[in-house]
Design a protein around this motif. Structure first.
Motif, mmCIF file in Angstrom:
data_model
loop_
_atom_site.group_PDB
_atom_site.id
_atom_site.type_symbol
_atom_site.label_atom_id
_atom_site.label_comp_id
_atom_site.label_asym_id
_atom_site.label_seq_id
_atom_site.Cartn_x
_atom_site.Cartn_y
_atom_site.Cartn_z
ATOM 1 N N LEU A 72 9.450 -102.656 -2.867
ATOM 2 C CA LEU A 72 8.075 -103.078 -2.576
ATOM 3 C C LEU A 72 7.922 -103.799 -1.239
ATOM 4 N N HIS A 73 8.594 -103.323 -0.238
ATOM 5 C CA HIS A 73 8.497 -103.940 1.097
ATOM 6 C C HIS A 73 8.935 -105.406 1.065
ATOM 7 N N LEU A 74 9.795 -105.755 0.131
ATOM 8 C CA LEU A 74 10.143 -107.175 0.008
ATOM 9 C C LEU A 74 11.522 -107.481 0.583
ATOM 10 N N SER A 127 2.928 -108.438 8.266
ATOM 11 C CA SER A 127 3.682 -109.094 7.190
ATOM 12 C C SER A 127 4.450 -108.073 6.374
ATOM 13 N N ILE A 128 3.824 -106.925 6.143
ATOM 14 C CA ILE A 128 4.529 -105.871 5.412
ATOM 15 C C ILE A 128 5.745 -105.423 6.229
ATOM 16 N N GLN A 129 5.532 -105.303 7.542
ATOM 17 C CA GLN A 129 6.656 -104.918 8.419
ATOM 18 C C GLN A 129 7.765 -105.968 8.352
ATOM 19 N N ILE A 179 -10.693 -106.860 0.816
ATOM 20 C CA ILE A 179 -9.629 -107.336 1.710
ATOM 21 C C ILE A 179 -9.924 -106.768 3.102
ATOM 22 N N PRO A 180 -10.118 -107.624 4.089
ATOM 23 C CA PRO A 180 -10.455 -107.100 5.417
ATOM 24 C C PRO A 180 -9.285 -106.364 6.060
ATOM 25 N N HIS A 181 -9.602 -105.497 6.986
ATOM 26 C CA HIS A 181 -8.547 -104.931 7.811
ATOM 27 C C HIS A 181 -8.039 -106.076 8.680
ATOM 28 N N ASP A 182 -6.766 -106.409 8.529
ATOM 29 C CA ASP A 182 -6.230 -107.590 9.203
ATOM 30 C C ASP A 182 -4.823 -107.235 9.671
ATOM 31 N N ASP A 183 -4.609 -107.330 10.981
ATOM 32 C CA ASP A 183 -3.310 -106.943 11.517
ATOM 33 C C ASP A 183 -2.178 -107.805 10.963
ATOM 34 N N GLU A 184 -2.511 -109.031 10.539
ATOM 35 C CA GLU A 184 -1.471 -109.903 9.962
ATOM 36 C C GLU A 184 -0.952 -109.323 8.646
ATOM 37 N N VAL A 185 -1.827 -108.630 7.923
ATOM 38 C CA VAL A 185 -1.395 -108.006 6.664
ATOM 39 C C VAL A 185 -0.338 -106.949 6.982
ATOM 40 N N ARG A 186 -0.650 -106.130 7.994
ATOM 41 C CA ARG A 186 0.279 -105.046 8.375
ATOM 42 C C ARG A 186 1.603 -105.618 8.893
ATOM 43 N N PRO A 222 2.877 -94.760 -8.374
ATOM 44 C CA PRO A 222 3.127 -93.806 -7.292
ATOM 45 C C PRO A 222 1.815 -93.242 -6.730
ATOM 46 N N ALA A 223 1.848 -92.888 -5.441
ATOM 47 C CA ALA A 223 0.643 -92.310 -4.809
ATOM 48 C C ALA A 223 0.361 -90.940 -5.417
ATOM 49 N N GLY A 224 -0.877 -90.513 -5.297
ATOM 50 C CA GLY A 224 -1.237 -89.175 -5.742
ATOM 51 C C GLY A 224 -1.766 -89.165 -7.159
ATOM 52 N N LYS A 267 -5.228 -91.859 -3.506
ATOM 53 C CA LYS A 267 -4.824 -91.478 -2.150
ATOM 54 C C LYS A 267 -3.706 -92.420 -1.670
ATOM 55 N N GLY A 268 -2.734 -91.861 -0.961
ATOM 56 C CA GLY A 268 -1.649 -92.681 -0.419
ATOM 57 C C GLY A 268 -2.119 -93.483 0.794
ATOM 58 N N GLY A 269 -1.430 -94.564 1.075
ATOM 59 C CA GLY A 269 -1.657 -95.327 2.295
ATOM 60 C C GLY A 269 -2.867 -96.246 2.292
ATOM 61 N N VAL A 270 -3.547 -96.377 1.154
ATOM 62 C CA VAL A 270 -4.755 -97.218 1.137
ATOM 63 C C VAL A 270 -4.406 -98.710 1.008
ATOM 64 N N GLY A 271 -3.145 -99.007 0.623
ATOM 65 C CA GLY A 271 -2.726 -100.406 0.522
ATOM 66 C C GLY A 271 -2.424 -100.847 -0.896
ATOM 67 N N LYS A 272 -1.985 -99.907 -1.716
ATOM 68 C CA LYS A 272 -1.694 -100.199 -3.119
ATOM 69 C C LYS A 272 -0.483 -101.132 -3.228
ATOM 70 N N THR A 273 0.592 -100.771 -2.531
ATOM 71 C CA THR A 273 1.797 -101.610 -2.597
ATOM 72 C C THR A 273 1.541 -102.964 -1.935
ATOM 73 N N THR A 274 0.823 -102.951 -0.828
ATOM 74 C CA THR A 274 0.465 -104.202 -0.141
ATOM 75 C C THR A 274 -0.309 -105.103 -1.096
ATOM 76 N N THR A 275 -1.219 -104.512 -1.838
ATOM 77 C CA THR A 275 -2.020 -105.282 -2.797
ATOM 78 C C THR A 275 -1.140 -105.801 -3.931
ATOM 79 N N ILE A 302 -11.486 -103.187 -2.524
ATOM 80 C CA ILE A 302 -11.692 -102.418 -1.300
ATOM 81 C C ILE A 302 -10.786 -103.015 -0.234
ATOM 82 N N ASN A 303 -9.822 -102.240 0.204
ATOM 83 C CA ASN A 303 -8.872 -102.743 1.204
ATOM 84 C C ASN A 303 -9.179 -102.138 2.577
ATOM 85 N N LYS A 304 -8.754 -102.852 3.612
ATOM 86 C CA LYS A 304 -8.946 -102.444 5.017
ATOM 87 C C LYS A 304 -10.440 -102.339 5.338
ATOM 88 N N TYR A 305 -11.177 -103.320 4.879
ATOM 89 C CA TYR A 305 -12.628 -103.309 5.109
ATOM 90 C C TYR A 305 -12.918 -103.795 6.532
HETATM 91 N N1 LIG Z 1 -5.695 -105.101 4.790
HETATM 92 C C1 LIG Z 1 -4.885 -104.431 5.619
HETATM 93 N N2 LIG Z 1 -5.053 -104.548 6.965
HETATM 94 C C2 LIG Z 1 -4.244 -103.866 7.818
HETATM 95 N N3 LIG Z 1 -3.237 -103.046 7.441
HETATM 96 C C3 LIG Z 1 -3.026 -102.889 6.125
HETATM 97 C C4 LIG Z 1 -3.833 -103.561 5.147
HETATM 98 N N4 LIG Z 1 -3.394 -103.201 3.909
HETATM 99 C C5 LIG Z 1 -2.361 -102.351 4.106
HETATM 100 N N5 LIG Z 1 -2.140 -102.146 5.425
HETATM 101 C C6 LIG Z 1 -1.113 -101.259 6.027
HETATM 102 O O1 LIG Z 1 -1.383 -99.922 5.595
HETATM 103 C C7 LIG Z 1 -0.152 -99.211 5.412
HETATM 104 C C8 LIG Z 1 -0.119 -98.594 4.009
HETATM 105 O O2 LIG Z 1 -0.064 -99.651 3.046
HETATM 106 P P1 LIG Z 1 0.717 -99.471 1.654
HETATM 107 O O3 LIG Z 1 2.123 -99.009 1.884
HETATM 108 O O4 LIG Z 1 0.516 -100.712 0.887
HETATM 109 O O5 LIG Z 1 -0.131 -98.283 1.029
HETATM 110 P P2 LIG Z 1 0.088 -97.521 -0.344
HETATM 111 O O6 LIG Z 1 -1.271 -97.221 -0.848
HETATM 112 O O7 LIG Z 1 1.008 -98.273 -1.236
HETATM 113 O O8 LIG Z 1 0.788 -96.206 0.136
HETATM 114 P P3 LIG Z 1 1.717 -95.190 -0.715
HETATM 115 O O9 LIG Z 1 1.040 -94.991 -2.011
HETATM 116 O O10 LIG Z 1 1.749 -93.979 0.152
HETATM 117 O O11 LIG Z 1 3.042 -95.873 -0.871
HETATM 118 C C9 LIG Z 1 0.977 -100.223 5.649
HETATM 119 O O12 LIG Z 1 1.433 -100.052 6.989
HETATM 120 C C10 LIG Z 1 0.289 -101.562 5.515
HETATM 121 O O13 LIG Z 1 0.909 -102.544 6.300
#
Ligand SMILES: Nc1ncnc2c1ncn2[C@@H]1O[C@H](COP(=O)(O)OP(=O)(O)OP(=O)(O)O)[C@@H](O)[C@H]1O
Length: 256
Positions: A48-50, A205-207, A196-203, A119-121, A11-19, A169-172
């Motif tokens: 990679l958001h870098l 930082s990606i921004q 990995i807890p749901h943590d606004d600092e993670v978000r 890639p997602a999906g 699934k997209g958006g779960v935090g794969k790239t962040t991880t 497990i991300n965004k716990y």
């Molecule tokens: N632990 C976390 N706490 C809060 N926000 C998070 C956390 N991990 C990721 N995010 C946020 O969730 C959003 C999606 O993260 P990310 O782009 O890493 O997902 P992805 O699985 O790589 O998505 P895709 O596959 O669609 O590219 C981003 O805005 C990111 O900042």
């Protein structure tokens, strides 16, 4: 020994790239020699958001003979090396993945970890990257839709012959109704090796295009990523002689 590990989700958006970026940065901080290959085919040049923008030389350009690999390597401030792959599907389909990694590793001599952002999906692109990895780390969220797709990704990984090292497990969030670690492990039939807890600092930082392990190293999210890196750096996984584990949950869900 170089460990080539695909970071996959389903699934997209779960935090794969962040991880991928945080794990890579944390491993580099532990002194590991890390190469990240951005194989996100949907957005080949996002870096990679870098904070890497504009037209970049990619691994694709190198494999087509139009560029020198040295131009495709970007050194991140954490010490890890990032290669925007921009891999065209036809490469992943027709090229022996080993040729790609040989090209990458020839240049460096060695690396401890090559992390592949997938890639997602559950499409061809994801399948191709899973094929290219020897190990797979699954990233998911503690919710049924994400877990269902994670399970399908686990199946794809086993079909490609990769070894699935475990799930992150991300965004716990602490919530009495949330799925527990043990329930998730039973569902995926995999060890959960990081939470990995749901943590606004993670978000944030990606921004800010700066991984949380560097930007806010003491935040809960950064601490959790550093624990995950130590866990992965310290544990050598080997494929059991009798073959890959039978996935009971997959048997139940897919009747395989
Ligand atoms: N632990 C976390 N706490 C809060 N926000 C998070 C956390 N991990 C990721 N995010 C946020 O969730 C959003 C999606 O993260 P990310 O782009 O890493 O997902 P992805 O699985 O790589 O998505 P895709 O596959 O669609 O590219 C981003 O805005 C990111 O900042």
């Amino acid at each position: 020994m170089t460990r080539i590990m695909a970071i996959a989700a389903g699934k997209g958006g779960v935090g794969k790239t962040t991880t991928t970026v945080n794990l890579g940065s944390a491993l580099a901080k532990l002194g590991k020699n890390v190469i990240i290959v951005d194989t996100n085919l949907t957005t080949p040049n996002v870096g990679l958001h870098l904070g890497m923008h504009g037209k970049m030389t990619t691994l694709n350009d190198v494999l087509e003979g139009n560029a020198n690999i040295i131009d495709a390597i970007h050194i991140h401030e954490s010490g890890m090396r990032v290669i925007p792959a921009g891999l065209h599907m036809r490469y992943l389909k027709t090229t022996n993945p080993n040729r790609i990694w040989d090209t990458v590793l020839d240049l460096f001599g060695s690396a401890d970890f090559v992390l592949l952002d997938t890639p997602a999906g559950l499409e061809e692109g994801a399948k191709a990257v899973l094929n290219a990895g020897e190990e797979v780390l699954i990233v998911t969220n503690p919710e049924i839709p994400a877990l269902t797709d994670a399970l399908k990704t686990v199946r794809m990984a086993y079909e490609s012959g990769a070894y699935v090292v475990g799930a992150v497990i991300n965004k716990y969030r602490k919530d009495p109704k949330a799925l527990r670690k043990e329930e998730i492990e039973a569902m995926l039939d995999l060890p959960v090796i990081g939470i990995i807890p749901h943590d606004d600092e993670v978000r944030k930082s990606i921004q800010a295009k700066n991984p949380v392990v560097l930007r806010k190293p003491k935040s809960p999210g950064a601490m959790a990523y550093k624990r995950l890196a130590s866990e992965l750096a310290g544990v050598e996984y080997t494929v059991p002689a009798e073959g890959l584990p039978v996935v009971n949950a997959l048997k139940r869900m897919f009747g395989v």
